[in-house]
Design an enzyme around this catalytic site. Structure first.
Site, PDB file in Angstrom:
ATOM      1  N   GLU A   1      -0.691   0.227 -10.180  1.00  0.00           N
ATOM      2  CA  GLU A   1      -1.224  -0.836  -9.336  1.00  0.00           C
ATOM      3  C   GLU A   1      -1.035  -2.204 -10.006  1.00  0.00           C
ATOM      4  O   GLU A   1      -0.798  -2.269 -11.223  1.00  0.00           O
ATOM      5  CB  GLU A   1      -2.721  -0.580  -9.103  1.00  0.00           C
ATOM      6  CG  GLU A   1      -3.025   0.716  -8.359  1.00  0.00           C
ATOM      7  CD  GLU A   1      -2.822   0.601  -6.849  1.00  0.00           C
ATOM      8  OE1 GLU A   1      -1.984  -0.206  -6.398  1.00  0.00           O
ATOM      9  OE2 GLU A   1      -3.527   1.322  -6.122  1.00  0.00           O
TER      10      GLU A   1
ATOM     11  N   HIS B   1       3.146  -1.755  -5.809  1.00  0.00           N
ATOM     12  CA  HIS B   1       3.005  -0.694  -6.821  1.00  0.00           C
ATOM     13  C   HIS B   1       4.166   0.301  -6.761  1.00  0.00           C
ATOM     14  O   HIS B   1       4.785   0.490  -5.718  1.00  0.00           O
ATOM     15  CB  HIS B   1       1.644   0.006  -6.726  1.00  0.00           C
ATOM     16  CG  HIS B   1       1.441   0.962  -5.601  1.00  0.00           C
ATOM     17  ND1 HIS B   1       0.386   0.892  -4.729  1.00  0.00           N
ATOM     18  CD2 HIS B   1       2.140   2.063  -5.212  1.00  0.00           C
ATOM     19  CE1 HIS B   1       0.444   1.879  -3.867  1.00  0.00           C
ATOM     20  NE2 HIS B   1       1.504   2.604  -4.130  1.00  0.00           N
TER      21      HIS B   1
ATOM     22  N   ASP C   1       3.467  11.202  -9.675  1.00  0.00           N
ATOM     23  CA  ASP C   1       2.013  11.039  -9.669  1.00  0.00           C
ATOM     24  C   ASP C   1       1.305  12.132  -8.874  1.00  0.00           C
ATOM     25  O   ASP C   1       1.941  12.920  -8.165  1.00  0.00           O
ATOM     26  CB  ASP C   1       1.635   9.653  -9.121  1.00  0.00           C
ATOM     27  CG  ASP C   1       2.363   9.293  -7.836  1.00  0.00           C
ATOM     28  OD1 ASP C   1       2.975  10.190  -7.214  1.00  0.00           O
ATOM     29  OD2 ASP C   1       2.336   8.125  -7.438  1.00  0.00           O
TER      30      ASP C   1
ATOM     31  N   ASN D   1       1.418  -3.438  -1.942  1.00  0.00           N
ATOM     32  CA  ASN D   1       1.027  -4.424  -2.964  1.00  0.00           C
ATOM     33  C   ASN D   1       2.001  -4.432  -4.146  1.00  0.00           C
ATOM     34  O   ASN D   1       1.691  -4.973  -5.198  1.00  0.00           O
ATOM     35  CB  ASN D   1      -0.407  -4.149  -3.446  1.00  0.00           C
ATOM     36  CG  ASN D   1      -0.551  -2.786  -4.090  1.00  0.00           C
ATOM     37  OD1 ASN D   1       0.435  -2.062  -4.255  1.00  0.00           O
ATOM     38  ND2 ASN D   1      -1.767  -2.416  -4.461  1.00  0.00           N
TER      39      ASN D   1
HETATM   40  C1  GLP Z   1       1.850   6.051  -2.659  1.00  0.00           C
HETATM   41  C2  GLP Z   1       2.708   6.713  -3.745  1.00  0.00           C
HETATM   42  C3  GLP Z   1       3.948   5.907  -4.044  1.00  0.00           C
HETATM   43  C4  GLP Z   1       4.636   5.553  -2.748  1.00  0.00           C
HETATM   44  C5  GLP Z   1       3.722   4.693  -1.905  1.00  0.00           C
HETATM   45  C6  GLP Z   1       4.356   4.265  -0.597  1.00  0.00           C
HETATM   46  O1  GLP Z   1       1.018   5.094  -3.182  1.00  0.00           O
HETATM   47  N1  GLP Z   1       1.994   6.919  -4.963  1.00  0.00           N
HETATM   48  O2  GLP Z   1       4.800   6.666  -4.896  1.00  0.00           O
HETATM   49  O3  GLP Z   1       5.825   4.862  -3.026  1.00  0.00           O
HETATM   50  O4  GLP Z   1       2.568   5.451  -1.611  1.00  0.00           O
HETATM   51  O5  GLP Z   1       4.163   5.239   0.396  1.00  0.00           O
HETATM   52  P1  GLP Z   1       5.029   5.365   1.689  1.00  0.00           P
HETATM   53  O6  GLP Z   1       6.375   5.852   1.261  1.00  0.00           O
HETATM   54  O7  GLP Z   1       4.317   6.385   2.545  1.00  0.00           O
HETATM   55  O8  GLP Z   1       5.082   4.019   2.309  1.00  0.00           O
END
Ligand code: GLP
EC number: 3.5.99.6
Length: 233
Positions: free
Chosen positions: A135, A130, A62, A128
């Protein structure tokens, strides 16, 4: 799905790295990559390893809409800083969130994935539930698409930005239907903030309310979590 519980992110990242090395040895050629803090340790292990990635294609999940690749908050910049500056790959793809024609960018990205089917997909998870930027309530049938970020995701990401106004509200993301055909999926999660999402993903119903729950249907999904993230299982 196979659940592996470890003491901390370091141990878990080592397990993920070992799995990646096995897959590479078995002929994996395309890696699906994630951003966020979760995979950073794994990327350090990849950089420190003497494994050769010059024949490996990477495809990121993404990117924020509206951020140029050189913007320090963009996922392009993140990947450069955390991995690509130090390890050579054959070719790397990240969605183009800065293009004026986002619809065309989503189509092109689907084509890239069709031409380079993902062998090994790395995932983190949002609080949440995702994955990527899929989402809650996002259809499991979507491939790459433009999405509005939820308030909780915007709030969780605000820590990386100077002020809340600068946090992007949209992203371009591979969909669940782009992620699920991956041959092997490894989802990692560290810390108590992820415990509720992990419990819903593993023990809850398979529902678009918790996008990660779809992984219950994947034939080769491995979930690597630390004790804190496993606390509600
Ligand atoms: C973002 C990314 C996800 C990631 C998530 C969790 O939303 N798009 O791919 O898994 O954050 O982030 P973190 O690894 O910093 O907890």
């Amino acid at each position: 799905m196979e659940i592996i519980t470890v003491k901390n992110a370091q141990q878990g990242s080592q397990k993920a790295f070992n799995l990646l090395a096995q897959n590479l040895q078995a002929g994996a050629k395309v890696l699906g990559l994630a951003t966020g803090s979760t995979p950073v340790e794994l990327y350090k292990l990849i950089i420190a390893s003497d494994l050769d990635f010059t024949d490996i294609t990477t495809i990121n999940l993404d990117e924020y809409v509206g951020l140029a690749p050189q913007d320090p908050q963009s996922y392009h910049y993140f990947m450069q800083k955390q991995l690509f500056a130090y390890k050579q790959f054959k070719q790397s793809f990240i969605p183009d969130g800065a293009t004026p024609d986002l619809q065309n960018a989503t189509k092109q990205y689907d084509q890239i994935i069709d031409e380079n089917p993902i062998d090994f997909q790395i995932l983190g998870i949002g609080q949440n539930g995702h994955i990527g930027f899929n989402e809650p309530q996002t259809s499991f049938n979507l491939k790459t698409h433009v999405t509005d970020l939820t308030d909780s995701t915007i709030a969780a990401n605000a820590r990386f930005f100077a002020d809340n106004e600068q946090v992007p509200t949209q992203a371009i993301s591979m969909g669940i239907a782009s992620i699920m055909p991956s041959k092997q999926i490894v989802l990692m999660a560290w810390g108590a903030d992820k415990a509720t999402a992990i419990a819903q993903m593993v023990n809850g119903p398979i529902t678009e309310n918790c996008p990660a729950s779809v992984l219950q249907q994947h034939p080769h999904a491995t979930v690597i979590i630390d004790d804190a993230a496993a606390a509600k299982l």
